[in-house]
Design an enzyme around this catalytic site. Structure first.
Site, PDB file in Angstrom:
ATOM      1  N   LYS A 196       0.864  -1.190   0.000  1.00 60.92           N
ATOM      2  CA  LYS A 196       0.000   0.000   0.000  1.00 60.92           C
ATOM      3  C   LYS A 196       0.893   1.230   0.000  1.00 60.92           C
ATOM      4  O   LYS A 196       1.702   1.426   0.911  1.00 60.92           O
ATOM      5  CB  LYS A 196      -0.901  -0.011   1.234  1.00 60.92           C
ATOM      6  CG  LYS A 196      -1.784   1.229   1.330  1.00 60.92           C
ATOM      7  CD  LYS A 196      -2.770   1.121   2.465  1.00 60.92           C
ATOM      8  CE  LYS A 196      -3.617   2.370   2.556  1.00 60.92           C
ATOM      9  NZ  LYS A 196      -4.543   2.326   3.702  1.00 60.92           N
ATOM     10  N   ARG A 206     -10.664  10.249   2.088  1.00 62.92           N
ATOM     11  CA  ARG A 206     -10.568  10.887   3.410  1.00 62.92           C
ATOM     12  C   ARG A 206     -11.749  11.810   3.651  1.00 62.92           C
ATOM     13  O   ARG A 206     -12.161  12.013   4.793  1.00 62.92           O
ATOM     14  CB  ARG A 206      -9.217  11.576   3.556  1.00 62.92           C
ATOM     15  CG  ARG A 206      -8.115  10.511   3.554  1.00 62.92           C
ATOM     16  CD  ARG A 206      -6.726  11.001   3.873  1.00 62.92           C
ATOM     17  NE  ARG A 206      -5.779   9.932   3.592  1.00 62.92           N
ATOM     18  CZ  ARG A 206      -4.509  10.128   3.248  1.00 62.92           C
ATOM     19  NH1 ARG A 206      -4.037  11.360   3.143  1.00 62.92           N
ATOM     20  NH2 ARG A 206      -3.726   9.093   3.008  1.00 62.92           N
ATOM     21  N   ARG A 219       1.207   9.946   5.554  1.00 60.10           N
ATOM     22  CA  ARG A 219       1.394   8.570   6.033  1.00 60.10           C
ATOM     23  C   ARG A 219       2.708   7.973   5.516  1.00 60.10           C
ATOM     24  O   ARG A 219       2.851   6.760   5.432  1.00 60.10           O
ATOM     25  CB  ARG A 219       0.232   7.692   5.566  1.00 60.10           C
ATOM     26  CG  ARG A 219      -1.153   8.182   5.920  1.00 60.10           C
ATOM     27  CD  ARG A 219      -2.111   7.025   6.015  1.00 60.10           C
ATOM     28  NE  ARG A 219      -3.512   7.406   6.047  1.00 60.10           N
ATOM     29  CZ  ARG A 219      -4.113   8.042   7.050  1.00 60.10           C
ATOM     30  NH1 ARG A 219      -3.407   8.431   8.106  1.00 60.10           N
ATOM     31  NH2 ARG A 219      -5.405   8.319   6.991  1.00 60.10           N
ATOM     32  N   GLU A 235       7.370  -6.664   1.103  1.00 58.23           N
ATOM     33  CA  GLU A 235       6.153  -6.568   1.922  1.00 58.23           C
ATOM     34  C   GLU A 235       5.215  -7.753   1.666  1.00 58.23           C
ATOM     35  O   GLU A 235       4.642  -8.318   2.589  1.00 58.23           O
ATOM     36  CB  GLU A 235       5.402  -5.264   1.600  1.00 58.23           C
ATOM     37  CG  GLU A 235       6.080  -4.013   2.130  1.00 58.23           C
ATOM     38  CD  GLU A 235       5.823  -3.780   3.618  1.00 58.23           C
ATOM     39  OE1 GLU A 235       5.181  -4.636   4.265  1.00 58.23           O
ATOM     40  OE2 GLU A 235       6.270  -2.741   4.135  1.00 58.23           O
ATOM     41  N   LYS A 250      -2.137  -1.499  -3.869  1.00 50.28           N
ATOM     42  CA  LYS A 250      -3.011  -0.332  -3.819  1.00 50.28           C
ATOM     43  C   LYS A 250      -2.207   0.939  -3.896  1.00 50.28           C
ATOM     44  O   LYS A 250      -1.204   1.021  -3.189  1.00 50.28           O
ATOM     45  CB  LYS A 250      -3.785  -0.377  -2.496  1.00 50.28           C
ATOM     46  CG  LYS A 250      -4.652   0.815  -2.250  1.00 50.28           C
ATOM     47  CD  LYS A 250      -5.290   0.726  -0.893  1.00 50.28           C
ATOM     48  CE  LYS A 250      -6.077   1.992  -0.668  1.00 50.28           C
ATOM     49  NZ  LYS A 250      -6.550   2.094   0.676  1.00 50.28           N
ATOM     50  N   SER A 276     -10.186   5.792  -4.507  1.00 45.70           N
ATOM     51  CA  SER A 276     -11.101   6.927  -4.628  1.00 45.70           C
ATOM     52  C   SER A 276     -10.639   7.941  -5.665  1.00 45.70           C
ATOM     53  O   SER A 276     -11.437   8.406  -6.482  1.00 45.70           O
ATOM     54  CB  SER A 276     -11.267   7.587  -3.258  1.00 45.70           C
ATOM     55  OG  SER A 276     -10.013   8.002  -2.736  1.00 45.70           O
ATOM     56  N   TYR A 315     -15.181   1.355  -6.679  1.00 42.64           N
ATOM     57  CA  TYR A 315     -16.444   2.087  -6.511  1.00 42.64           C
ATOM     58  C   TYR A 315     -17.312   1.960  -7.756  1.00 42.64           C
ATOM     59  O   TYR A 315     -18.440   2.430  -7.774  1.00 42.64           O
ATOM     60  CB  TYR A 315     -16.139   3.565  -6.195  1.00 42.64           C
ATOM     61  CG  TYR A 315     -15.260   3.698  -4.963  1.00 42.64           C
ATOM     62  CD1 TYR A 315     -15.803   3.592  -3.689  1.00 42.64           C
ATOM     63  CD2 TYR A 315     -13.870   3.858  -5.076  1.00 42.64           C
ATOM     64  CE1 TYR A 315     -15.001   3.650  -2.558  1.00 42.64           C
ATOM     65  CE2 TYR A 315     -13.055   3.919  -3.954  1.00 42.64           C
ATOM     66  CZ  TYR A 315     -13.630   3.812  -2.693  1.00 42.64           C
ATOM     67  OH  TYR A 315     -12.833   3.851  -1.575  1.00 42.64           O
TER      68      TYR A 315
END
Ligand code: PBG
Length: 325
Positions: A196, A206, A219, A235, A250, A276, A315
């Site tokens: 990610k 958000r 982040r 990872e 992602k 998003s 979505y």
């Protein structure tokens, strides 16, 4: 000289193109991300995610009913609490909004659709980070993992078939697996957000979950640097070793090289999240008449599948199920 090889032969008719297509998107590949917000009387539109809403528990149940009828096989749930605190205790409260919604979904739909729960605390913390902060304002890895384990148990108890840790703490998958097993949830699967990236494309999400990172922070201390792909391999390998059942990359479109590489690396199901911002860019350009929405949406989802993803979180799920398949 005329060419000997004529690849155009197989492109000559729609039937030939269909017959020789190397990849396809099926409704059963898609997972719909859904938001449920505590304290709402009616569903609220999310301005930066046209067509997506923050649900009440009843409107969430109706949305999932429609998705089940359309043949969709998975939803992933995000809870938006009415109060937040330092450690995000709403995430593991048995009566927290996500748990309430999960119980309703599982009671109503049983095993007809895979009910997944995003497992993180950023929606629940007052500072908006994905974990507990230390004295210097950095996310404390190991204290955060304790909270993730409690959240996993709460979500599994409430009826989640799959928990999906998205916080990018080191060791989170192994710790959650051990906690689930110790509590008897041997059949609850883990879909790990393994690779990610710290992406600007999460902006509209958000808004959807009312998260502002304190002090205009980011982040980058826990999500991956988008310049790296070998790091994604590391990872993913670690998550597999720790017991992940599904691994995820992602966002999706800017990371298709990573999707393709992870496809070669593991036989596990591979998910990719069309996030998003990817959705919003599509909607905004289409609303301006600058691109063809349907053709571009199909190309986006098709490219993610071609790169090697088995599962696409998007979505666009309801649109695809209603208008394409
Ligand atoms: C963290 C989480 C995020 C998304 C899914 N899980 C946001 C973040 O890391 O800041 C992003 C999803 C999207 O942009 O569609 N709980």
């Amino acid at each position: 000289m005329f060419p000997v090889s004529r690849p155009r032969r197989l492109r000559a008719t729609a039937a030939l193109r269909e017959l020789t297509a190397e990849s396809r998107v099926n409704v059963s590949d898609l997972v719909a991300p859904l938001f449920v917000r505590e304290g709402l009387d009616s569903p609220q539109p999310i301005t930066s995610l046209p067509g997506v809403v923050q649900h009440t528990v009843p409107s969430l149940v109706e949305e999932v009913r429609a998705l089940v009828a359309l043949g969709v096989k998975g939803v992933i749930l995000f809870g938006v609490p009415s109060t937040k605190d330092d450690i995000g205790s709403g995430a593991f409260d048995p009566n927290g909004i996500a748990q309430k919604a999960l119980r309703n979904l599982r009671d109503t739909f049983q095993d007809d659709i895979a009910i997944m729960a995003d497992l993180c605390v950023d929606e629940y913390t007052s500072h908006g980070h994905c974990g507990v902060l230390d004295a210097h304002g950095h996310v404390d890895n190991d204290k955060t993992i304790d909270i993730y384990c409690r959240t996993a148990i709460a979500q599994a108890t409430a009826g989640a078939h799959v928990v999906a840790p998205s916080g990018m703490m080191d060791g989170q998958v192994g710790a959650i697996r051990a906690a689930l097993d110790a509590a008897g949830f041997l059949d609850v699967a883990i879909m790990a957000y393994s690779a990610k990236y710290a992406s600007a494309e999460y902006g509209p999400f958000r808004d959807a979950v009312d998260v502002r990172i304190a002090g205009g922070g980011d982040r980058k201390g826990y999500q991956q640097d988008w310049r790296n792909s070998r790091e994604a391999v590391r990872e993913v390998l670690e998550d597999i070793e720790q017991g992940a059942d599904i691994v995820m990359v992602k966002p999706a479109l800017a990371y298709l090289d990573v999707v393709a590489e992870i496809r070669r690396l593991t036989p596990l199901p591979l998910a990719a999240y069309h996030v998003s911002g990817e959705y919003s860019m599509l909607k905004a350009a289409a609303a301006n008449g600058w691109i063809d929405h349907d053709a571009t949406a199909l190309e986006h989802l098709g490219a993610i599948k071609r790169a090697g993803a088995d599962i696409i979180l998007t979505y666009l799920t309801r649109w695809y199920a209603e208008h394409v398949s």
